[in-house]
Design an enzyme around this catalytic site. Structure first.
Site, PDB file in Angstrom:
ATOM      1  N   GLU A 157       0.852  -1.195   0.000  1.00  0.00           N
ATOM      2  CA  GLU A 157       0.000   0.000   0.000  1.00  0.00           C
ATOM      3  C   GLU A 157       0.885   1.242   0.000  1.00  0.00           C
ATOM      4  O   GLU A 157       1.846   1.343   0.767  1.00  0.00           O
ATOM      5  CB  GLU A 157      -0.922   0.052   1.230  1.00  0.00           C
ATOM      6  N   GLU A 215      -6.464  -5.057   8.461  1.00  0.00           N
ATOM      7  CA  GLU A 215      -5.488  -3.988   8.671  1.00  0.00           C
ATOM      8  C   GLU A 215      -5.017  -3.928  10.123  1.00  0.00           C
ATOM      9  O   GLU A 215      -5.740  -4.314  11.033  1.00  0.00           O
ATOM     10  CB  GLU A 215      -6.120  -2.624   8.371  1.00  0.00           C
ATOM     11  N   GLU A 264      -7.899   2.285  -3.231  1.00  0.00           N
ATOM     12  CA  GLU A 264      -8.631   2.098  -1.981  1.00  0.00           C
ATOM     13  C   GLU A 264      -9.544   3.293  -1.779  1.00  0.00           C
ATOM     14  O   GLU A 264      -9.089   4.438  -1.805  1.00  0.00           O
ATOM     15  CB  GLU A 264      -7.652   1.987  -0.800  1.00  0.00           C
ATOM     16  N   ASN A 298      -4.451   5.140  -2.180  1.00  0.00           N
ATOM     17  CA  ASN A 298      -5.672   5.688  -1.564  1.00  0.00           C
ATOM     18  C   ASN A 298      -6.244   6.846  -2.374  1.00  0.00           C
ATOM     19  O   ASN A 298      -5.518   7.738  -2.789  1.00  0.00           O
ATOM     20  CB  ASN A 298      -5.358   6.190  -0.155  1.00  0.00           C
ATOM     21  N   ASP A 327     -11.863   0.550   1.782  1.00  0.00           N
ATOM     22  CA  ASP A 327     -10.910   0.739   2.880  1.00  0.00           C
ATOM     23  C   ASP A 327     -11.633   1.002   4.205  1.00  0.00           C
ATOM     24  O   ASP A 327     -12.757   1.505   4.211  1.00  0.00           O
ATOM     25  CB  ASP A 327     -10.023   1.949   2.532  1.00  0.00           C
TER      26      ASP A 327
END
Ligand code: C2E
Ligand code: MG
Ligand code: MG
Ligand code: MG
Length: 290
Positions: free
Chosen positions: A66, A240, A153, A121, A183
């Site tokens: 990520e 996560e 995300e 993101n 997310d």
């Protein structure tokens, strides 16, 4: 928040009015200072992507990374994303910031093993801007980065303000082979209806559930329910914020496929990530844990 402060100020008399006004003024000044420094940093190309590994929980193999933005200002020091991302959003800097970070991230990820994905993101305001898709594709094109290796995300908040616009952007991205994940699932304005309207390739269970999985029955049940739902809907899952071996074990027992967290690796810059991948490619690409 401003209204609340004013309300209290009115109720608590003249002296307090001055105090609150002063505090509010200071806060506003600080935001403006960050905004100005951030504008400068973005045009100077000074915001950097860091990368945090995402692993297959069963094999512990790294499957992707990520992208997380990092910014250190000469005077302000390291400013956390929780501070500068919302300011970038509010003050209209998120577009150029995001493009800068994605450009650098794809340049870096290009030389990684090609089976690793890169996730990125997207902010809520980027999901109301119909140019977002074009910008992303232009960056991938220029970097020569295969769109099928990219995941974006998005959060439920990002889908709320203009669902039709968000859906169009998401559809466009998906048509080009980019995958879409939801997310921070389970916090904020979660709505199961969203999962009927939108198709997601992946769901990321918020850290809040993972951190309490060992000592909290509700969290355990919620995670198991999310996993069952994802299986039915054909979505991949990543948990996560895994920090402990026991949390990872429990998640594997429940059948959770993917994991991310300090246990497997903290976000690291492009150089350190490449070094790590080179080191790892001599053996299996596996994260070392205690
Ligand atoms: P996120 O997308 O949910 O990213 C995960 C956050 O959790 C990251 O925080 C990461 O460093 C942190 N994290 C990962 N593993 C652990 C763990 O085991 N324990 C704990 N305590 N934390 C862990 P970070 O880097 O501070 O970023 C915060 C948020 O800022 C991100 O949450 C994301 O919403 C936003 N953000 C960061 N970079 C970007 C960006 O380039 N663009 C946009 N639009 N948002 C970004
Ligand atoms: Mg994220
Ligand atoms: Mg998250
Ligand atoms: Mg988060």
């Amino acid at each position: 928040k401003a209204e609340t402060a004013l309300y209290h100020a009115k109720r608590s008399g003249r002296g307090r009015v001055v105090v609150y006004t002063h505090e509010m003024e200071e806060a506003a000044k600080r935001v403006t200072r960050i905004e100005q420094a951030l504008r400068r940093a973005v045009s100077a190309g000074e915001v950097e992507p860091h990368f945090q590994p995402i692993v297959d929980l069963k094999t512990r193999k790294v499957v992707g990374f990520e992208t997380l933005a990092r910014w250190t200002d000469r005077d302000l020091g390291a400013v956390p994303p929780m501070v500068f991302i919302p300011i970038a959003e509010e003050r209209g800097i998120i577009g150029p910031l995001s493009q800068l970070v994605l450009r650098k991230a794809t340049e870096a990820a290009k030389s990684w093993p090609s089976d690793l994905f890169l996730s990125f993101n997207l902010s809520p305001s980027q999901l109301v801007d119909q140019n977002t898709g074009l910008h992303i594709l232009a960056i991938l094109d220029r970097a020569g980065f295969d769109p099928r290796r990219l995941e974006v995300e998005i959060t439920e908040t990002g889908l709320m303000s203009d669902p039709a616009s968000a859906e169009k952007i998401v559809d466009d991205l998906r048509r080009c082979g980019i995958r879409v994940s939801l997310d921070d699932f389970g916090t904020g304005q979660s709505s199961l209806g969203r999962l009927r309207e939108f198709r997601f390739d992946k769901l990321k269970i918020d850290r809040a559930f993972v951190s309490s999985i060992l000592d909290d029955r509700p969290s355990e049940h919620i995670i198991r329910a999310i996993l069952a739902m994802c299986e039915g809907l054909g979505m991949d899952v990543v948990a996560e914020g895994i920090e402990q071996e026991a949390q990872a074990d429990r998640l594997v027992t429940f059948g959770c496929g993917g994991g991310q967290g300090f246990l497997f690796g903290r976000p690291a810059n492009a150089g350190a990530t490449l070094g790590y991948l080179r080191e790892a490619s001599r053996g299996a690409l596996r994260v070392a844990t205690a």
